[in-house]
Design an enzyme around this catalytic site. Structure first.
Site, PDB file in Angstrom:
ATOM      1  N   ASP A 133       0.814  -1.217   0.000  1.00  0.00           N
ATOM      2  CA  ASP A 133       0.000   0.000   0.000  1.00  0.00           C
ATOM      3  C   ASP A 133       0.848   1.269   0.000  1.00  0.00           C
ATOM      4  O   ASP A 133       2.061   1.221   0.197  1.00  0.00           O
ATOM      5  CB  ASP A 133      -0.963  -0.003   1.204  1.00  0.00           C
ATOM      6  CG  ASP A 133      -0.305  -0.512   2.487  1.00  0.00           C
ATOM      7  OD1 ASP A 133       0.937  -0.573   2.531  1.00  0.00           O
ATOM      8  OD2 ASP A 133      -1.031  -0.841   3.433  1.00  0.00           O
ATOM      9  N   GLU A 173      -9.648  -1.799   5.275  1.00  0.00           N
ATOM     10  CA  GLU A 173     -10.302  -1.490   6.541  1.00  0.00           C
ATOM     11  C   GLU A 173     -11.540  -2.375   6.741  1.00  0.00           C
ATOM     12  O   GLU A 173     -12.029  -2.985   5.781  1.00  0.00           O
ATOM     13  CB  GLU A 173     -10.725  -0.010   6.541  1.00  0.00           C
ATOM     14  CG  GLU A 173      -9.553   0.969   6.486  1.00  0.00           C
ATOM     15  CD  GLU A 173      -8.825   1.125   7.822  1.00  0.00           C
ATOM     16  OE1 GLU A 173      -8.715   0.163   8.584  1.00  0.00           O
ATOM     17  OE2 GLU A 173      -8.363   2.255   8.093  1.00  0.00           O
ATOM     18  N   HIS A 187      -7.396  -4.884  10.127  1.00  0.00           N
ATOM     19  CA  HIS A 187      -7.118  -4.686   8.704  1.00  0.00           C
ATOM     20  C   HIS A 187      -5.798  -5.346   8.302  1.00  0.00           C
ATOM     21  O   HIS A 187      -4.917  -5.562   9.129  1.00  0.00           O
ATOM     22  CB  HIS A 187      -7.153  -3.203   8.304  1.00  0.00           C
ATOM     23  CG  HIS A 187      -6.045  -2.345   8.825  1.00  0.00           C
ATOM     24  ND1 HIS A 187      -6.256  -1.255   9.636  1.00  0.00           N
ATOM     25  CD2 HIS A 187      -4.708  -2.388   8.645  1.00  0.00           C
ATOM     26  CE1 HIS A 187      -5.117  -0.669   9.912  1.00  0.00           C
ATOM     27  NE2 HIS A 187      -4.146  -1.343   9.339  1.00  0.00           N
ATOM     28  N   ASP A 242      -7.612  -2.826  14.146  1.00  0.00           N
ATOM     29  CA  ASP A 242      -9.033  -3.096  13.858  1.00  0.00           C
ATOM     30  C   ASP A 242      -9.197  -4.303  12.933  1.00  0.00           C
ATOM     31  O   ASP A 242     -10.262  -4.509  12.365  1.00  0.00           O
ATOM     32  CB  ASP A 242      -9.691  -1.852  13.239  1.00  0.00           C
ATOM     33  CG  ASP A 242      -9.008  -1.417  11.948  1.00  0.00           C
ATOM     34  OD1 ASP A 242      -8.062  -2.110  11.502  1.00  0.00           O
ATOM     35  OD2 ASP A 242      -9.420  -0.389  11.377  1.00  0.00           O
TER      36      ASP A 242
HETATM   37  C1  F6R Z   1       1.055  -1.262   6.012  1.00  0.00           C
HETATM   38  C2  F6R Z   1       0.064  -2.276   6.318  1.00  0.00           C
HETATM   39  C3  F6R Z   1      -0.830  -2.154   7.490  1.00  0.00           C
HETATM   40  C4  F6R Z   1      -0.068  -2.242   8.802  1.00  0.00           C
HETATM   41  C5  F6R Z   1      -1.003  -2.144   9.968  1.00  0.00           C
HETATM   42  C6  F6R Z   1      -0.278  -2.254  11.293  1.00  0.00           C
HETATM   43  O1  F6R Z   1       1.767  -1.634   4.833  1.00  0.00           O
HETATM   44  O2  F6R Z   1      -0.006  -3.211   5.599  1.00  0.00           O
HETATM   45  O3  F6R Z   1      -1.765  -3.194   7.458  1.00  0.00           O
HETATM   46  O4  F6R Z   1       0.628  -3.447   8.833  1.00  0.00           O
HETATM   47  O5  F6R Z   1      -1.657  -0.922   9.917  1.00  0.00           O
HETATM   48  O6  F6R Z   1       0.499  -1.122  11.478  1.00  0.00           O
HETATM   49  P1  F6R Z   1       1.591  -1.048  12.634  1.00  0.00           P
HETATM   50  O7  F6R Z   1       2.588  -2.105  12.304  1.00  0.00           O
HETATM   51  O8  F6R Z   1       2.204   0.317  12.509  1.00  0.00           O
HETATM   52  O9  F6R Z   1       0.884  -1.308  13.908  1.00  0.00           O
END
Ligand code: F6R
Length: 258
Positions: free
Chosen positions: A67, A141, A136, A134
């Site tokens: 992403d 989301e 994702h 959450d």
């Molecule tokens: C980003 C991604 C997101 C993160 C998720 C957890 O490339 O794929 O799914 O892995 O938001 O974020 P952190 O690791 O910062 O808690």
């Protein structure tokens, strides 16, 4: 889904790095799917250390990131392109990397081209994922279609708040992102999901033991034939069957590798 509970994030990241090292040894030209965020930081550091020690060679590998923020150029310090340069590509040479372009003039077309590029590369062999608080994965989301493809998504308030510490103020966190879809992720031949800390415990339990539902996009991975979930003790805290997972891992016959 194989669930592995490690003492801390460092041990879990070491196991994940060993899985990637083995993948690259078995298939040097592997197509790897990569994630950003705070969770994979120790993993990327360990990959860099393995490369420096001559234990890992990614120079024939092709990578695709999950992403990117819409509206941030690759030169912006909070773009995922900047993150990948800083945390991985400066430490480890790969043959080719791909990150969605948040500045693309025609975003839907760019998303379709990203999907086509993954297909042209032969599909993703091994996908790294971080779990959002959450539930994702990528930036899919809650409510995302479980068959979704690479597209534009709108971040929830919670994800904006989670990511705000990396920006000067919450108002600067872009609300729109490009993300591989849940369907795109499910097509990877194998997935490794990382989740650390108590604030991920409920998402971990919902992902692994709850119903498969669009409200927890990561729960779609229950349908994946080769998904490994690596968590630390704190993130394992809400798993009902954690003692069983521990026993299974500790008593694995040699022929049944991760
Ligand atoms: C980003 C991604 C997101 C993160 C998720 C957890 O490339 O794929 O799914 O892995 O938001 O974020 P952190 O690791 O910062 O808690």
């Amino acid at each position: 889904m194989e669930i592995i509970i490690k003492r801390d994030a460092e041990e879990a990241s070491l196991e994940a790095a060993a899985i990637f090292r083995r993948q690259l040894r078995e298939k040097p030209e592997s197509v790897l799917g990569l994630a950003t965020g705070s969770t994979p930081l120790p993993f990327y550091r360990l990959l860099g250390e393995m490369a420096r020690a001559g234990e890992l060679d990614a120079s024939h590998a092709v990578t695709f990131n999950l992403d990117e923020y819409v509206g941030l150029p690759a030169s912006h310090p909070q773009s995922y392109a900047a993150y990948m340069r800083e945390h991985l590509f400066n430490r480890l040479a790969v043959a080719r990397w791909h990150i969605p372009d948040g500045m693309a003039a025609d975003l839907p077309r760019h998303c379709a081209a990203y999907e086509a590029a993954i297909r042209a590369a032969g599909g993703i062999d091994l996908q790294l994922l971080g779990l959002g608080g959450d539930g994702h994965i990528g930036f899919n989301e809650p409510g995302s279609s479980l068959g979704s493809r690479t597209r534009i998504k709108t971040l929830t308030e919670r994800t904006v708040a989670d990511n705000a510490p990396h920006f000067a103020s919450p108002a600067e966190v872009p609300r729109h992102v490009i993300t591989m879809g849940v369907g795109t992720i499910l097509e990877a031949r194998a997935c490794v999901v990382l989740a650390f800390g108590e604030r991920k415990a409920h998402a971990v339990a919902a992902m692994a033991e709850g119903p498969v539902t669009a409200l927890v996009p990561a729960s779609a991975l229950q349908m994946h034939p080769a998904c490994t979930l690596l968590v630390d003790e704190a993130a394992a805290g809400a798993l009902q069957r954690r003692e069983y997972y521990r026993w299974v891992y500790e008593n694995k016959p040699a022929w049944q590798r991760v």
